[in-house]
Design a protein around this motif. Structure first.
Motif, PDB file in Angstrom:
ATOM      1  N   UNK A 225       0.831  -1.198   0.000  1.00 20.78           N
ATOM      2  CA  UNK A 225       0.000   0.000   0.000  1.00 20.78           C
ATOM      3  C   UNK A 225       0.869   1.253   0.000  1.00 20.78           C
ATOM      4  N   UNK A 226       0.469   2.211  -0.818  1.00 22.78           N
ATOM      5  CA  UNK A 226       1.098   3.529  -0.811  1.00 22.78           C
ATOM      6  C   UNK A 226       0.037   4.542  -0.396  1.00 22.78           C
ATOM      7  N   UNK A 227       0.229   5.139   0.769  1.00 23.87           N
ATOM      8  CA  UNK A 227      -0.681   6.191   1.222  1.00 23.87           C
ATOM      9  C   UNK A 227      -0.274   7.483   0.520  1.00 23.87           C
ATOM     10  N   UNK A 228      -1.141   8.010  -0.301  1.00 25.31           N
ATOM     11  CA  UNK A 228      -0.890   9.270  -1.014  1.00 25.31           C
ATOM     12  C   UNK A 228      -1.757  10.342  -0.368  1.00 25.31           C
ATOM     13  N   UNK A 229      -1.141  11.245   0.387  1.00 26.96           N
ATOM     14  CA  UNK A 229      -1.885  12.144   1.273  1.00 26.96           C
ATOM     15  C   UNK A 229      -1.686  13.598   0.857  1.00 26.96           C
ATOM     16  N   UNK A 230      -2.779  14.281   0.712  1.00 24.40           N
ATOM     17  CA  UNK A 230      -2.796  15.704   0.377  1.00 24.40           C
ATOM     18  C   UNK A 230      -2.531  16.514   1.649  1.00 24.40           C
ATOM     19  N   UNK A 231      -1.431  17.289   1.667  1.00 28.78           N
ATOM     20  CA  UNK A 231      -1.119  18.142   2.823  1.00 28.78           C
ATOM     21  C   UNK A 231      -1.080  19.610   2.401  1.00 28.78           C
ATOM     22  N   UNK A 232      -1.805  19.947   1.356  1.00 34.58           N
ATOM     23  CA  UNK A 232      -1.850  21.335   0.887  1.00 34.58           C
ATOM     24  C   UNK A 232      -2.639  22.195   1.864  1.00 34.58           C
ATOM     25  N   UNK A 233      -2.597  23.498   1.638  1.00 32.74           N
ATOM     26  CA  UNK A 233      -3.277  24.433   2.538  1.00 32.74           C
ATOM     27  C   UNK A 233      -4.774  24.209   2.630  1.00 32.74           C
ATOM     28  N   UNK A 234      -5.388  23.709   1.563  1.00 32.59           N
ATOM     29  CA  UNK A 234      -6.838  23.482   1.591  1.00 32.59           C
ATOM     30  C   UNK A 234      -7.234  22.378   2.559  1.00 32.59           C
ATOM     31  N   UNK A 235      -6.253  21.570   3.006  1.00 38.61           N
ATOM     32  CA  UNK A 235      -6.545  20.471   3.936  1.00 38.61           C
ATOM     33  C   UNK A 235      -6.449  20.905   5.391  1.00 38.61           C
ATOM     34  N   UNK A 236      -6.205  22.177   5.629  1.00 40.35           N
ATOM     35  CA  UNK A 236      -6.049  22.683   6.998  1.00 40.35           C
ATOM     36  C   UNK A 236      -7.418  22.965   7.616  1.00 40.35           C
ATOM     37  N   UNK A 237      -8.108  21.904   7.983  1.00 42.84           N
ATOM     38  CA  UNK A 237      -9.442  21.990   8.564  1.00 42.84           C
ATOM     39  C   UNK A 237      -9.693  20.724   9.369  1.00 42.84           C
ATOM     40  N   UNK A 238     -10.432  20.791  10.483  1.00 43.19           N
ATOM     41  CA  UNK A 238     -10.631  19.612  11.323  1.00 43.19           C
ATOM     42  C   UNK A 238     -11.247  18.422  10.597  1.00 43.19           C
TER      43      UNK A 238
END
Length: 596
Positions: A225-238
């Motif tokens: 498994x490869x976890x591909x995770x979005x850590x951009x500014x739009x993801x800064x929310x609970x």
């Protein structure tokens, strides 16, 4: 009124001056203090203002003339000053009575967030005449994201956009007690059920159910498994990155020493934050998750390409090789063209690496992209609105989510025109295939995971009942002898993993298979209630008077065992939708074709 009093004071002062001059002309008149008007105040309203001004000015002019006629130059000088003051007071009074322009606020309110969520538009499947279009072909769909997304909207106190509602995904969100295959030579088993449609007294409801064989956790093949995770500014929310991290912690807890996990993150650029790590090294995986933070733009294409490269580097032959993409779908730099991203994923699926997409967040959520990428990547799509949903998808249904047992599964139903007047497929609007695609093994279709359940519903109007379409004046009459007694023939094609050739299954459905309302299975009634609910949220143009009250009644009598409470939650969501629907009349106690 203070302005009027001020003018009156001027008149009195003028009268006093005139009297003094008449009494002793030779007496030295002491200089009078210069007049200072009182602070301005609100003027009288309407015509009273004009009347007051006119009266005061007239009287002041009369007295001013009288003073000017006096012999005293000092008195005359003061009279001139008073007259000028009267003119100034008149101008001020007129200005005070004028409308006051609104004063712009010193600080503008903050702008309201713009909702940029994106959904694919689809028209409801149309009613078809069996004599003209006897064959219906579509790809199966095991995604459930639409239901969780609809739930999110309703829990926020608003109705979902109609394009966010895909009825088949709402139906397939729930478990149904379908029979399992006798052995694994055939990866799934087909069940059918036929009864009166609850919203149309002239129609039958035909259910086609598919159940894949079950795989226990210890039997599941090793996973890469490869976890591909979005850590951009739009993801800064609970409801985005923090929820995402907790969801992947749940998934990590299910992995074993046979599994391998890598982690790629992307924002403005992409990078590997966890090299391939054994699934039992949970502390290392959890630490990598804990270090994630959001910031920057979103170069999703860069992350996808990097994740696939890593999956190829650690490819497990005969195992599960999958990229798990977690994002809000708001790609805004790099390759942002919709079709270009899909092309990347389609090329990679041929290599044996599949793609699962997990959607998070609100406001800018790109659901259209999330679903399309999963379809192109031979995977599945889910929307994670709560940690409970994460547990359902990544713990309870982990084998279904990760382990594919049949691919390119297509369903084709041929209706018998001698028995069927009309039919309508409920849902699957974005899964429709051309008739010739059924036998073409190069045409991509949906996958079924271990233990997956898939349900399709047709509304069928038998010959002799009143349909929605007018009959053709010159239409050919069907052969009454052909397939006598058969309502339809259900055919399925599928490929086993690793094979490029499909296999065929067939199941005829007889008209006399229809069962009475009191003989119906609990699952049939509940699936029908979910189908009706989804159609109502999309406008309900084929439901007649069937409303939320009828849905509640139908579902309330079909809760069954409901160990996880999903069906009871559904009933509460129906109540929310009913309360949020404008001008919603109270549900009547209308008779339904399917009773409790």
């Amino acid at each position: 009124m203070n302005r009027v009093v001020s003018l009156g004071s001027l008149l009195i002062a003028a009268a006093v001056l005139a009297a003094c001059a008449a009494k002793r002309e030779d007496k030295v008149v002491q200089p009078q203090p210069q007049y200072s008007p009182p602070p301005p105040a609100a003027a009288p309203e309407g015509t009273k203002v004009e009347e007051t001004i006119a009266n005061v000015v007239t009287e002041s002019q009369r007295m001013h003339s009288a003073v000017q006629d006096s012999a005293s130059p000092i008195v005359a000088t003061h009279a001139d000053a008073i007259g000028k003051q009267v003119v100034r007071e008149e101008a001020q009074l007129r200005r005070a009575s004028a409308p006051i322009a609104p004063v712009p606020p010193m600080f503008a309110p903050p702008p309201q967030p713009v909702d940029t969520e994106r959904y694919q538009h689809q028209q409801d499947n149309a009613v078809q005449l069996a004599a003209e279009q006897p064959v219906s072909t579509f790809s199966i769909d095991v995604d459930t994201g639409a239901y969780a997304n609809v739930r999110r909207f309703l829990n926020e106190g608003r109705l979902p956009p109609q394009d966010a509602v895909r009825v088949e995904e709402m139906i397939n969100y729930f478990d149904y007690d379908y029979a399992t295959p006798g052995n694994r030579d055939t990866p799934f088993r087909v069940s059918t059920e036929l009864a009166a449609a609850p919203w149309n007294s002239q129609a039958l409801l035909m259910r086609i159910g598919i159940k894949g064989f079950e795989v226990q956790a210890k039997e599941r093949p090793a996973a890469n498994l490869v976890f591909l995770i979005d850590v951009s500014g739009s993801m800064d929310s609970p409801d985005k990155l923090p929820l995402l991290k907790n969801a992947f912690r749940l998934l990590t807890d299910q992995l074993t020493s046979r599994d391998r996990v890598s982690m790629v993150v992307y924002a403005g650029s992409s990078g590997v934050v966890l090299e391939p790590t054994a699934g039992d090294q949970k502390h290392s995986i959890q630490e990598a998750l804990a270090r994630l933070s959001a910031g920057g733009s979103t170069n999703g294409a860069s992350g996808i390409e990097r994740a696939y490269q890593l999956a190829h580097d650690t490819f497990v032959k005969g195992g599960i090789n999958r990229v798990v993409l977690a994002t809000d779908g708001d790609f805004n730099v790099g390759t942002v063209n919709f079709e270009a991203l899909v092309d990347i994923v389609e090329r990679e699926r041929a290599t044996g690496v599949e793609l699962t997409t997990l959607g998070f967040g609100t406001g800018n959520y790109n659901e259209q992209l999330m679903e399309r990428l999963a379809d192109a990547g031979n995977g599945n799509y889910a929307y994670i609105d709560t940690l409970s949903e994460a547990r359902k998808v990544l713990v309870s249904q982990l084998s279904s989510t990760l382990y594919t047992i049949a691919k390119d599964v297509k369903i084709q139903v041929e209706f018998n025109p001698s028995e069927v007047l009309e039919y309508r497929l409920i849902g699957y609007e974005n899964r429709m295939l051309a008739r010739e695609d059924f036998n073409n093994d190069k045409v991509d279709a949906g996958e079924i995971g271990a233990g997956h359940r898939v349900t399709a519903l047709y509304e069928v109007v038998p010959v002799g009942s009143k349909g929605r379409l007018d009959p053709l004046r010159y239409g050919a009459k069907p052969d009454q002898a052909a397939g006598q007694g058969e309502l339809a023939n259900v055919r399925l094609r599928y490929k086993k993993p690793g094979s490029d050739s499909s296999q065929l299954l067939e199941y005829p459905i007889r008209k006399d298979a229809a069962v009475a309302a009191d003989k119906l299975s609990t699952d049939f009634r509940f699936a029908a209630s979910v189908a009706a609910f989804g159609q109502l949220l999309r406008g309900g143009k084929y439901l007649g008077d069937f409303d939320y009250g009828d849905v509640t009644k139908l579902a309330g009598g079909a809760l069954g065992e409901d160990r996880d409470g999903y069906r009871r939650e559904f009933v509460s969501l129906v109540a929310l939708a009913r309360s949020l629907t404008p001008s919603n009349a109270p549900a009547g106690d209308k008779m339904s074709q399917i009773s409790e």
